[in-house]
Design a protein around this motif. Structure first.
Motif, PDB file in Angstrom:
ATOM      1  N   LEU A  73      48.422  40.888  35.694  1.00 52.32           N
ATOM      2  CA  LEU A  73      49.602  40.512  36.458  1.00 52.32           C
ATOM      3  C   LEU A  73      50.424  41.767  36.725  1.00 52.32           C
ATOM      4  O   LEU A  73      50.057  42.858  36.289  1.00 52.32           O
ATOM      5  CB  LEU A  73      50.439  39.489  35.685  1.00 52.32           C
ATOM      6  N   GLY A  87      48.441  37.101  38.123  1.00 50.32           N
ATOM      7  CA  GLY A  87      47.642  37.299  36.931  1.00 50.32           C
ATOM      8  C   GLY A  87      46.516  36.290  36.839  1.00 50.32           C
ATOM      9  O   GLY A  87      46.350  35.422  37.696  1.00 50.32           O
ATOM     10  N   THR A  88      45.718  36.407  35.784  1.00 47.94           N
ATOM     11  CA  THR A  88      44.572  35.524  35.616  1.00 47.94           C
ATOM     12  C   THR A  88      44.171  35.375  34.162  1.00 47.94           C
ATOM     13  O   THR A  88      44.507  36.209  33.321  1.00 47.94           O
ATOM     14  CB  THR A  88      43.354  36.047  36.427  1.00 47.94           C
ATOM     15  N   PHE A 125      45.491  38.691  41.295  1.00 45.36           N
ATOM     16  CA  PHE A 125      45.450  39.407  40.028  1.00 45.36           C
ATOM     17  C   PHE A 125      44.850  40.778  40.270  1.00 45.36           C
ATOM     18  O   PHE A 125      44.144  40.988  41.261  1.00 45.36           O
ATOM     19  CB  PHE A 125      44.662  38.637  38.948  1.00 45.36           C
TER      20      PHE A 125
END
Length: 167
Positions: A73, A87-88, A125
């Motif tokens: 992120l 993000g992820t 992301f």
């Protein structure tokens, strides 16, 4: 999961992590959030004070008052605030934008677009991001379908996203 580490002085510090954020605030503080430890995404937030040369873990009253665990992120300082975007995890790609007030240690939501109005490229992301005036500008990164080109911008006053044509 406890990913913390004790250094030679016996002080607790953030443990090993990758894909986290790091942002300077107030001229003497650094905040880090998230990332991963090679096994799972991390949820912890830490503050480093250069004045006292010490780390402290930030604890929030509930999981709903913080960010979900994630890596890749971005975070951007805005005065005494930190703006987090995207993000992820291994399962989910995030499109939320949250602001942390570092004075009260509480998160504020930015009114964003409705779920059904999401535009291509909003979830990101591994991107670069910067705040210029009232705009969050995001370039590159990846989404659910792979790499992303170009720039998207969010008007933070209106919570509306715009694509930017370059070239």
């Amino acid at each position: 999961n406890n990913n913390n580490h004790s250094n030679n002085n016996g002080n607790t510090t953030p443990g090993k992590r990758r894909a986290h954020t790091a942002s300077g605030i107030n001229g003497n503080e650094m905040y880090i959030f998230g990332g991963g430890n090679g096994i799972e995404p991390l949820h912890s937030m830490w503050k480093y004070s250069s004045t006292s040369n010490s780390w402290s873990e930030i604890h929030f009253s509930s999981s709903s008052s913080s960010l979900a665990a994630r890596g890749y992120l971005s975070s951007n300082p805005i005065g005494s605030f930190l703006l987090f975007y995207g993000g992820t995890t291994d399962i989910e790609v995030f499109s939320d934008t949250r602001i942390l007030d570092t004075r009260s240690m509480s998160f504020l939501n930015i009114k964003g677009i409705e779920e059904e109005e999401k535009e291509e490229g909003i979830e990101r992301f591994g991107h670069g991001a910067v705040v210029i005036g009232n705009w969050l500008m995001v370039i590159g990164g990846s989404g659910r379908e792979g790499g992303k080109e170009g720039v998207v911008m969010m008007d933070m006053e209106r919570g509306k996203w715009w694509g930017v044509e370059i070239g």
